[in-house]
Design an enzyme around this catalytic site. Sequence first.
Site, PDB file in Angstrom:
ATOM      1  N   ALA A 124       0.828  -1.210   0.000  1.00 46.27           N
ATOM      2  CA  ALA A 124       0.000   0.000   0.000  1.00 46.27           C
ATOM      3  C   ALA A 124       0.858   1.254   0.000  1.00 46.27           C
ATOM      4  O   ALA A 124       1.233   1.764   1.058  1.00 46.27           O
ATOM      5  CB  ALA A 124      -0.943  -0.030   1.198  1.00 46.27           C
ATOM      6  N   GLY A 131       0.102   9.349  -6.289  1.00 47.46           N
ATOM      7  CA  GLY A 131       0.168   8.230  -7.235  1.00 47.46           C
ATOM      8  C   GLY A 131       1.577   8.163  -7.786  1.00 47.46           C
ATOM      9  O   GLY A 131       2.491   7.636  -7.147  1.00 47.46           O
ATOM     10  N   THR A 158      -3.913  -3.686  -4.869  1.00 44.11           N
ATOM     11  CA  THR A 158      -4.131  -5.053  -5.365  1.00 44.11           C
ATOM     12  C   THR A 158      -4.178  -6.013  -4.174  1.00 44.11           C
ATOM     13  O   THR A 158      -3.375  -5.874  -3.249  1.00 44.11           O
ATOM     14  CB  THR A 158      -2.977  -5.459  -6.317  1.00 44.11           C
ATOM     15  N   GLY A 242       9.271  -5.547  -8.572  1.00 43.45           N
ATOM     16  CA  GLY A 242       7.864  -5.629  -8.993  1.00 43.45           C
ATOM     17  C   GLY A 242       7.729  -5.346 -10.477  1.00 43.45           C
ATOM     18  O   GLY A 242       6.927  -5.968 -11.178  1.00 43.45           O
ATOM     19  N   ARG A 268      -9.260 -19.320 -40.356  1.00 43.56           N
ATOM     20  CA  ARG A 268     -10.167 -18.400 -41.053  1.00 43.56           C
ATOM     21  C   ARG A 268      -9.785 -18.260 -42.530  1.00 43.56           C
ATOM     22  O   ARG A 268      -8.610 -18.048 -42.840  1.00 43.56           O
ATOM     23  CB  ARG A 268     -10.101 -17.029 -40.363  1.00 43.56           C
ATOM     24  N   GLY A 339     -10.719  -9.558 -36.737  1.00 46.60           N
ATOM     25  CA  GLY A 339     -11.831  -8.781 -37.299  1.00 46.60           C
ATOM     26  C   GLY A 339     -12.960  -8.645 -36.287  1.00 46.60           C
ATOM     27  O   GLY A 339     -12.700  -8.504 -35.084  1.00 46.60           O
ATOM     28  N   GLU A 363       2.388  -0.051 -10.804  1.00 47.48           N
ATOM     29  CA  GLU A 363       3.808  -0.225 -10.427  1.00 47.48           C
ATOM     30  C   GLU A 363       4.710   0.767 -11.186  1.00 47.48           C
ATOM     31  O   GLU A 363       5.840   0.442 -11.564  1.00 47.48           O
ATOM     32  CB  GLU A 363       4.227  -1.687 -10.572  1.00 47.48           C
TER      33      GLU A 363
END
Length: 381
Positions: A124, A131, A158, A242, A268, A339, A363
């Site tokens: 945290a 931020g 998280t 991280g 396809r 598509g 992160e």
Amino acid sequence: MNFDFTEEQLMIQESARDFAQNEIAPSTVERDIKAEFPADIVKKMGELGFMGMMVSPDFGGAGMDTISYVLAMIEISKVDASVGVIMSVNNSLVCWGLEKYGSDHIKQKYLIPLAKGEKLGSFALSEPEAGSDATQQHTMADKEGDFFVINGIKNWITNGTRADYHLVMTQTDKSKGHRGITTFLVEKGTPGFDHGKKEDKLGIRSSDTCSLTFENCKVPKENIVWEEGRGFNFAMNTLNGGRIGIASQAIGIAEASLEASLKYSQERKAFGKEIAKLQAIQFKIADMAVKLDAAKMLTLKAAALKDAGKNYFAEAAMAKLYSSKIAVECALEAIQVHGGYGYVREYLVERFLRDAKITEIYEGTSEIQKIVIARSLLDKK
Ligand code: CAA
């Protein structure tokens, strides 16, 4: 330079691949739709050693190197990037930092169950007003005898509603700026500590993200991780590792995008042949493959430096910056190859794009990675 993996690294890669295919894949789509946390999967990952991969067996971990961790993270994230981030936070942001900087008390009491996957951790640092500018911590921890009393709010955490143990960065001496920041380990259930509602996210929907609130939350001073005033260094050093984890998560998404494009383009048909035979599609596939390989090289280089005990912070930033960028690009191209089918849930690739975007944000945003990289070069002059 040796590009070969060891037998042990290949074994870990294979076991992560098997686990992802057999245990994670069957529920990925449903959990994404319902934004459902993969509690049983995380428990099994703990039993297999994936939640404390780099921690020494002395503290309940699997004792593996960072390269093995990268390979496992790629395999897991290729199938489900939500599971990838849960694993990454516990391994790189929680267990690694506790093993490196935690006291013996912290290691015995908290690291062992975290590394065994019996408990889950969160990291945290972010706040509503801190931020990217992470030194601006407003969460306070005031000394009261043998305790500290924490007040403040953290957000974008998280594993927030699920974690048993939270690493919380707080300001213990405002006059010292970021050198007055201290990290505490706060147990779930501590009076005065609560979490907010689970965020409703664009991607990595089955992972858990929420705010944490502290109102006169009393934590013993033994729960300081490292030392008073070293909390910002703790956060930065931990985030370097991280970033290798998130780079690996992004690579997993990019690899899934390429594989889906290879498969679909050979099935396809258009203009009388498989679309894979059209240059327009081949160019996309070639571009994806080159980007993916470059991202892997950067990430494995950062991991190898970390394993060799060398400085890796700029390399980790480069790995995250590039891998997250190409994850978004590869996911977009995979949609284009598919598509209209790429735009609907049934074909999976739309999720790759939703999951990829966050890797450019958490992160450390891409812009922050560029600052870290540029400063590492300027500092040498
Ligand atoms: N590695 C090690 N130390 C670092 C570092 C790095 N990559 N970047 C900065 N530092 C250190 C500096 O050396 C300095 O240390 P000293 O005080 O010991 O000298 C200290 O940090 C402060 O650095 P600056 O003076 O350069 O401070 P700044 O404000 O100019 O820049 C910053 C700092 C690099 C922008 C930093 O605030 C930062 O990295 N911001 C991004 C924060 C971030 O990544 N948040 C992610 C949230 S966690 C998350 O997302 C987890 C989750 O749940 C998924």
